[in-house]
Motif scaffolding. Sequence first.
Motif, PDB file in Angstrom:
ATOM      1  N   SER A 138      24.620 -14.485  -8.481  1.00  0.00           N
ATOM      2  CA  SER A 138      23.930 -13.907  -9.634  1.00  0.00           C
ATOM      3  C   SER A 138      24.409 -14.571 -10.920  1.00  0.00           C
ATOM      4  O   SER A 138      23.638 -14.730 -11.868  1.00  0.00           O
ATOM      5  CB  SER A 138      24.137 -12.395  -9.678  1.00  0.00           C
TER       6      SER A 138
ATOM      7  N   ALA B  19      17.156 -22.356 -18.948  1.00  0.00           N
ATOM      8  CA  ALA B  19      15.698 -22.544 -18.975  1.00  0.00           C
ATOM      9  C   ALA B  19      15.124 -21.949 -20.248  1.00  0.00           C
ATOM     10  O   ALA B  19      14.283 -22.573 -20.917  1.00  0.00           O
ATOM     11  CB  ALA B  19      15.071 -21.895 -17.743  1.00  0.00           C
ATOM     12  N   ALA B  20      15.577 -20.754 -20.608  1.00  0.00           N
ATOM     13  CA  ALA B  20      15.080 -20.105 -21.823  1.00  0.00           C
ATOM     14  C   ALA B  20      15.404 -20.952 -23.049  1.00  0.00           C
ATOM     15  O   ALA B  20      14.549 -21.165 -23.919  1.00  0.00           O
ATOM     16  CB  ALA B  20      15.690 -18.714 -21.960  1.00  0.00           C
TER      17      ALA B  20
ATOM     18  N   TRP C  29      25.247 -17.792 -11.231  1.00  0.00           N
ATOM     19  CA  TRP C  29      24.520 -19.058 -11.336  1.00  0.00           C
ATOM     20  C   TRP C  29      23.064 -18.817 -11.721  1.00  0.00           C
ATOM     21  O   TRP C  29      22.494 -19.566 -12.516  1.00  0.00           O
ATOM     22  CB  TRP C  29      24.583 -19.838 -10.019  1.00  0.00           C
ATOM     23  N   ALA C  30      22.447 -17.764 -11.137  1.00  0.00           N
ATOM     24  CA  ALA C  30      21.055 -17.462 -11.454  1.00  0.00           C
ATOM     25  C   ALA C  30      20.924 -17.146 -12.939  1.00  0.00           C
ATOM     26  O   ALA C  30      20.010 -17.642 -13.620  1.00  0.00           O
ATOM     27  CB  ALA C  30      20.577 -16.274 -10.610  1.00  0.00           C
ATOM     28  N   PHE C  31      21.879 -16.365 -13.444  1.00  0.00           N
ATOM     29  CA  PHE C  31      21.866 -16.019 -14.858  1.00  0.00           C
ATOM     30  C   PHE C  31      21.989 -17.272 -15.724  1.00  0.00           C
ATOM     31  O   PHE C  31      21.254 -17.454 -16.699  1.00  0.00           O
ATOM     32  CB  PHE C  31      23.026 -15.053 -15.161  1.00  0.00           C
TER      33      PHE C  31
ATOM     34  N   LEU D 138      21.145 -20.299 -14.959  1.00  0.00           N
ATOM     35  CA  LEU D 138      19.920 -21.096 -14.833  1.00  0.00           C
ATOM     36  C   LEU D 138      18.824 -20.540 -15.736  1.00  0.00           C
ATOM     37  O   LEU D 138      18.151 -21.282 -16.460  1.00  0.00           O
ATOM     38  CB  LEU D 138      19.477 -21.081 -13.366  1.00  0.00           C
ATOM     39  N   ILE D 139      18.672 -19.205 -15.716  1.00  0.00           N
ATOM     40  CA  ILE D 139      17.648 -18.565 -16.546  1.00  0.00           C
ATOM     41  C   ILE D 139      17.951 -18.792 -18.019  1.00  0.00           C
ATOM     42  O   ILE D 139      17.063 -19.118 -18.815  1.00  0.00           O
ATOM     43  CB  ILE D 139      17.568 -17.050 -16.229  1.00  0.00           C
ATOM     44  N   ALA D 140      19.220 -18.647 -18.384  1.00  0.00           N
ATOM     45  CA  ALA D 140      19.611 -18.816 -19.786  1.00  0.00           C
ATOM     46  C   ALA D 140      19.313 -20.238 -20.261  1.00  0.00           C
ATOM     47  O   ALA D 140      18.742 -20.446 -21.341  1.00  0.00           O
ATOM     48  CB  ALA D 140      21.097 -18.504 -19.954  1.00  0.00           C
TER      49      ALA D 140
END
Lengths: 318, 235
Positions: A6, A16-17, A8-10, A12-14
């Motif tokens: 979670s 990307a944003a 790493w997912a966070f 990645l999203i950050a």
Amino acid sequence: MPGKTSGWAFALIAVAALAIAPLWLGTYPRYVISVWLIFALSAVGLNIPIGLASIYSFGHGGFMLIGAYATGVATISWGWPLLPAMLLAVVIAIAVGALIGLPSLRLTGFSLAIVTFAFGYMLFHVVKAFDLTGGPQGLFMPETALARAWGGRPLYYMVLAIFVVGVFWAHSIATGKTGRALRTLGTNEIVAQSLGINLLRAKMLSFMLSGVYGAVAGSLLALVTTYVAPETYTPELSINMFAAVMIGGSGTLVGPILGALFIVLIPELTQSAQNLSEIIYALIFCLVATLFPSGLLGMAKSAIRRLRPQPVPAAVRE
Amino acid sequence: MLLQAEGLRVGYGEMMALHGISLQAGAGEIVAVLGANGAGKTTLLRTLSGLLSARAGRISFDGHDVSRRPAHQLVRLGISHVPEGRGVLAELTVIENLQLGAYARGGVRKSGGLDRVFELFPVLAERRDQPAGMLSGGEQQMLAIGRSLLARPKLLMIDELSLGLAPRIVHQLMDLMHTIKTEGLSVLLVEQNVHQTLKVADRVYLLVNGHIAFQGTPDALRAEGDLMRTYLGTD
């Protein structure tokens, strides 16, 4: 605590944003985000001595000054291209970092903090005193192609890319051999030595690494603000960087990034209060430091823990 | 002799803690240093491991003069020191603590030895991903010893192996010292627990106020009733 996936997912999203946002955002918000990322990069580097080795450095602004001025002088006065200029900044910062690390074996805690503070203070006055560095006026950076093309977005993306690389590197330092060694000496120097850790070398390394981060951040700050002024690199900057690490949560990866958001965003938001702006900033500062001694990240974590029903630990032992 | 110290004088400021200590440890030997609180036991260990430097005297280890060598170099020569209070890093996991042990040997993979440590202390394998602070006192001591073994020492020095541990655990750890010894390692124990130590030690030194008051076999010390009563509080 969130699991590794979670996390790493966070991340990645950050990222990307942050990569998509400037397509819509105007110049000013992009500028603020760039400055945040730069201060965050700097704070992530300062977290290496503070958060890992428990060495309190109050001179980090000095490294940012080195980065900004080395880049400025090399590109303006000597006509160097940007990349070699940034490299020069990094090399100087590494050398100076090693020099500051030298007394760290004999001095501890407050005494070392004073030395680091004096170092930042001295550099601030040095750049004001010499013509090469523009004296009290400072240096105006020529507008680079990065800032001209496509409304300055290339420069934004360069900042973002360097920030991402810097955070990954800091993560691998913190979780690798160097990080373990620094955390050990930060906890117990006797144990560190008896495990074969060379205290002087490790402490110098922590200053050199933080110097690299500071210098790159300073270099980027010169590019983004197009102006290298002594007033940007006062001892207050060092204190703000220290605050960013502590307020965000030292010893963590996300903490210094959050802390940097705090020291960049609050002054921007309170700007309309004019004279009171600095006072409001200082007040919020006191409040956060008092209410959340473990930092913003620690606060967020305990809030999540309270919201989520906790499984009882499998084995509560002696 | 693997370790040979001669005439060590060590002090803190004005105060002398050791007044000319000579001590030896051979390969595959368990040597114990006994003494009351403040006798200078910890100072002696720290001097031997290079954490403190002696004002006079010399130390040789494995054929090298190491009198002026700093601690981190001695680890590479083969002296591993489990400090007083174990020095386990509570926030790091068990495996991270063990990785630190192999720091001087270029990491656990190069050091090998991890399987052997898990074989000696199965409980560490079970708890490898738990923070070391969650371990019991005995398990922490096992972790500290396991961590030191990963530095591949020729001489393992342990400051207060038994401190704060249940007798059953102390017994188990003393047995372990014996196992280690049969594998050719030398062990230097600094202890307050007289009975358990005398059972495993090959030779004993009794430290009194920075002087060596006795040296010899455990049996010879047991025969010195006065020394045992006066300095070790046993009957």
